[in-house]
Write an enzyme that holds these catalytic residues in place. Structure first.
Site, PDB file in Angstrom:
ATOM      1  N   GLY A 169       8.153  -3.716 -14.166  1.00 57.85           N
ATOM      2  CA  GLY A 169       7.477  -3.106 -15.309  1.00 57.85           C
ATOM      3  C   GLY A 169       6.861  -4.208 -16.134  1.00 57.85           C
ATOM      4  N   GLU A 215       9.115  -6.033  -1.868  1.00 61.16           N
ATOM      5  CA  GLU A 215       8.244  -5.000  -1.299  1.00 61.16           C
ATOM      6  C   GLU A 215       6.869  -5.522  -0.887  1.00 61.16           C
ATOM      7  OE1 GLU A 215       9.110  -5.398  -4.374  1.00 61.16           O
ATOM      8  OE2 GLU A 215       7.592  -4.782  -5.811  1.00 61.16           O
TER       9      GLU A 215
END
Ligand code: XMP
Length: 508
Positions: free
Chosen positions: A54, A170
Site C-alpha cells: 500500500g 509476486e
C-alpha cells in the site's frame, strides 16, 4: 474449495498477488481491508491470509489498518511490503522512515532458514520498493532476511505462522518469488492446490443448474470474449431455457455477425436471436459527427432494441452478464460512496425487471476466462480476439457515419488484420480508421479524390498507456497496396505513430 484471502491495503500489485496464487492452483479472493470484518474472515474459513502492499506509512493518521486480532485467529498470515510493516506495527514493533532514501528495484537478498524460504538460496535477487522499514521487531518474531540497506527484509513468528516480507515476491524480478509463495501456500497453509478450470466449469454449471431450476434466462451477446464465454457456460447449466440476443448495429467488423451466429447457433445449437438493427442505428446516427453523441445514441438504441426483444420473447427471470474479476475489484475499491456498479450492458438491469443478475465469470481473470472458453470448445479465433469497443466502427469513422463509409472501413480493416495475421504479427490491438480527409491521387492516367485510411496498431499491457507497434515496412507496404487496390474510394493510407498518451488507442 480452499481459499486464500488477499486483504487489500491499496497496493498496486493486489491483482497480481491473487493471480500468482491462482497460478499455483489455489483460489485467491481479494477484499479491500475496509469491506470485511474479522468475524467474516473467521467464518469464511480461509486457509491463509495475505496482506498486500500500500502507498501509506503505518503511522499516518489516514493509513489503512485492520483489527490486530487477525494475528491471533490461528490462520497463517503473510504480509508484503506495507503489509509486512503493518504486521510489525500491529504486533508491537517499530517502523522507521529512511527519509529521502528509498530502496527501489532489484536488490540482493540474504535469507536465513525459515519455512517461507525452503529451497531459496542464501543469496538471490528480489524486487524492493519502499522508504519505511521495520526497525524494531515485535515480540516473538525474528529477522529471516536482510539486504545491504534493509535490516529486516523479512521476519517470521513461525510458532504463530505469521510472516512478513519487505520485498515483492509476486513480481517476476524477485528470482525466487514463486517459490516463496509456494512455500507459504503449501508448506505453511497446507493447501492442496485443488483450483482447476475443469472443476470450475463443472461446479459452476452444476450450481446454476440447481439454483435456476425452471427459470428463463436471457443473455445479451456482443460477440466479445466475456459475454460469449458466459453464454456458453450458462447454456451448459440451463440448456434451452437460455436465450441469447445479439444486436447487430451495422457497425461490426467484416463477417463478425455471421461468425457469431455460426458459432452460437451452429456449433452450440443455442437459442439465438440476431436482431438486424443496422438501419435503425444508422438512421439515428445520421448527421451526427460529435464522438460522445455517437456513443450515447448507440448505447441508448442498444437498450431500446434489447427491451423490445425481451418484450417479444415474454418474461425472463434472470439476466446473464459477462462481468469478470477485475471489474468486480474495480467496482469495490475505495469508500462505499464512490462505488460504481459495473454493468457490461450499460444500464440494462435498471430499466428492466429481472429476479436477478447472473455473473458466472465474476471470480475469473481475463486469461482464466479465455482458458474456460477454450475448454468449453469456443473457437480459438473468438476466444483470443483483440478487444473491440461496444460502439464498434462508429468510433473509427471520423465525422458523420454512413453505410457506405462503414462498408469502406470494414473492407480496409479486414485487409489490414489479414496482412498482420498472415505475417504472424499480433499487437495488443490493431485496426483501420476511416478519416474524414479526402485527398488527391492518381490511378492509371486519371486523377482520383478519395478517402485517407489510417492504420493503428498498439502494444500495451493494460490499455491505460500504449505504444505504437513497430510493424515492418514490408507488412505496412502490402497492407497499403492491397487497401488502395481493393477498396474503392480509398487512395491514401497512413500509419499512426502516436503513443497513448498523448493520443488514445481509438481515434474517437
Ligand atoms: P482508448 O481509446 O480510450 O481505448 O485509449 C482503450 C481501450 O478501450 C476500448 N474502448 C472502448 N470499449 N466502449 C468499449 O467497450 C467504448 O466506448 C470504448 N472506447 C474505447 C478501446 O478499443 C481500447 O481497447
Amino acid at each position: 474449495m480452499e481459499k486464500i484471502l488477499v486483504l487489500d491495503f491499496g497496493g498496486q500489485y493486489d491483482l497480481l498477488i491473487a493471480r500468482r496464487v491462482r497460478e499455483q492452483g489455489v483460489f485467491a479472493e481479494i477484499m479491500p481491508y475496509n469491506r470485511i470484518t474479522l468475524d467474516e474472515i473467521k467464518k469464511n474459513g480461509y486457509k491463509g491470509i495475505i496482506f498486500t502492499g500500500g502507498p501509506n506509512s503505518v503511522y499516518d493518521g489516514a493509513s489503512p489498518h485492520f483489527d490486530a486480532g487477525i494475528l491471533d485467529i490461528g490462520v497463517p498470515v503473510l504480509g508484503i511490503c506495507y503489509g509486512h510493516q503493518l504486521i510489525a506495527y500491529m504486533a508491537g514493533g517499530v517502523i522507521k522512515s529512511a527519509g529521502n532514501i528509498s530502496e527501489y528495484g532489484k536488490t540482493e537478498l540474504y535469507v536465513r532458514p525459515c519455512a517461507l524460504f525452503e529451497e531459496v538460496p542464501g543469496e538471490s535477487v528480489c524486487w524492493m520498493s519502499h522508504t519505511d522499514y521495520v526497525s524494531g521487531l515485535p515480540e516473538g518474531f525474528c529477522v529471516t532476511a536482510t539486504t545491504g540497506s534493509c535490516p529486516c527484509a523479512a521476519m517470521a513468528d513461525e510458532k504463530r505462522r505469521i510472516f512478513g516480507v519487505q520485498f515483492h515476491p509476486e513480481v517476476t524480478h524477485t528470482e525466487y518469488g514463486k517459490r516463496i509463495l509456494h512455500n507459504f501456500l503449501f508448506g505453511v497453509c497446507g493447501c492442496s492446490g485443488d483450483w482447476k478450470m475443469d472443476d470450475f466449469i463443472e461446479k459452476t454449471a452444476a450450481k446454476y443448474r440447481e439454483e435456476l431450476k425452471g427459470k428463463r434466462v436471457l443473455c445479451a451477446l456482443s460477440g466479445g470474449v466475456d459475454s460469449s464465454v458466459a453464454a456458453v457456460l450458462m447454456h451448459r447449466a440451463v440448456g434451452d431455457r437460455l436465450t441469447c440476443v445479439f444486436v447487430d448495429h451495422g457497425l461490426l467488423r467484416k463477417n463478425e455477425g455471421d461468425d457469431v451466429e455460426r458459432v452460437f447457433r451452429g456449433k452450440f445449437n443455442m437459442k439465438l436471436i440476431r436482431v438486424d438493427a443496422e438501419e435503425r442505428f444508422l438512421s439515428h446516427l445520421a448527421g451526427v459527427a460529435e464522438p460522445e453523441r455517437k456513443r450515447k445514441i448507440i448505447g441508448e438504441q442498444f437498450i431500446r432494441v434489447f427491451e423490445e426483444q425481451s418484450r417479444i420473447l415474454g418474461e425472463s427471470d434472470y439476466l446473464v452478464q459477462g462481468t469478470i474479476y477485475p471489474d468486480v475489484v474495480e467496482s469495490g475499491k475505495g469508500d462505499a460512496s464512490t462505488i460504481k456498479s459495473h454493468h457490461n450492458v450499460g444500464g440494462l438491469p435498471s430499466v428492466m425487471d429481472f429476479e436477478g443478475i447472473v455473473e458466472p465469470l465474476r471470480e475469473l481473470f481475463k486469461d482464466e476466462v479465455r482458458e474456460v472458453g477454450l475448454k468449453l470448445g469456443i473457437p480459438r479465433e473468438l476466444v483470443m480476439r483483440q478487444p473491440f469497443p461496444g460502439p464498434g466502427l462508429a468510433v473509427r469513422i471520423i465525422g458523420e457515419i454512413t453505410k457506405e463509409k462503414a462498408d469502406t472501413l470494414r473492407d480496409a480493416d479486414a485487409i489490414f488484420r489479414e496482412e498482420l495475421e498472415s505475417a504472424g504479427i499480433r499487437p495488443s490491438q490493431y485496426f483501420a480508421v476511416l478519416t474524414d480527409t479526402k485527398s488527391v491521387g492518381v490511378m492509371g492516367d486519371a486523377r482520383t479524390y478519395g478517402y485517407t485510411v489510417a492504420l493503428r496498431a498498439v502494444t500495451t499491457d493494460d490499455f491505460m498507456t500504449a505504444d505504437f507497434a513497430r510493424i515492418p515496412y514490408e507488412v505496412l507496404e502490402s497492407a497499403s497496396r492491397r487497401i488502395t487496390n481493393e477498396v474503392r474510394s480509398v487512395n491514401r493510407v497512413v500509419y499512426d505513430i502516436t503513443s497513448k498518451p498523448p493520443a488514445t488507442v481509438e481515434w474517437e
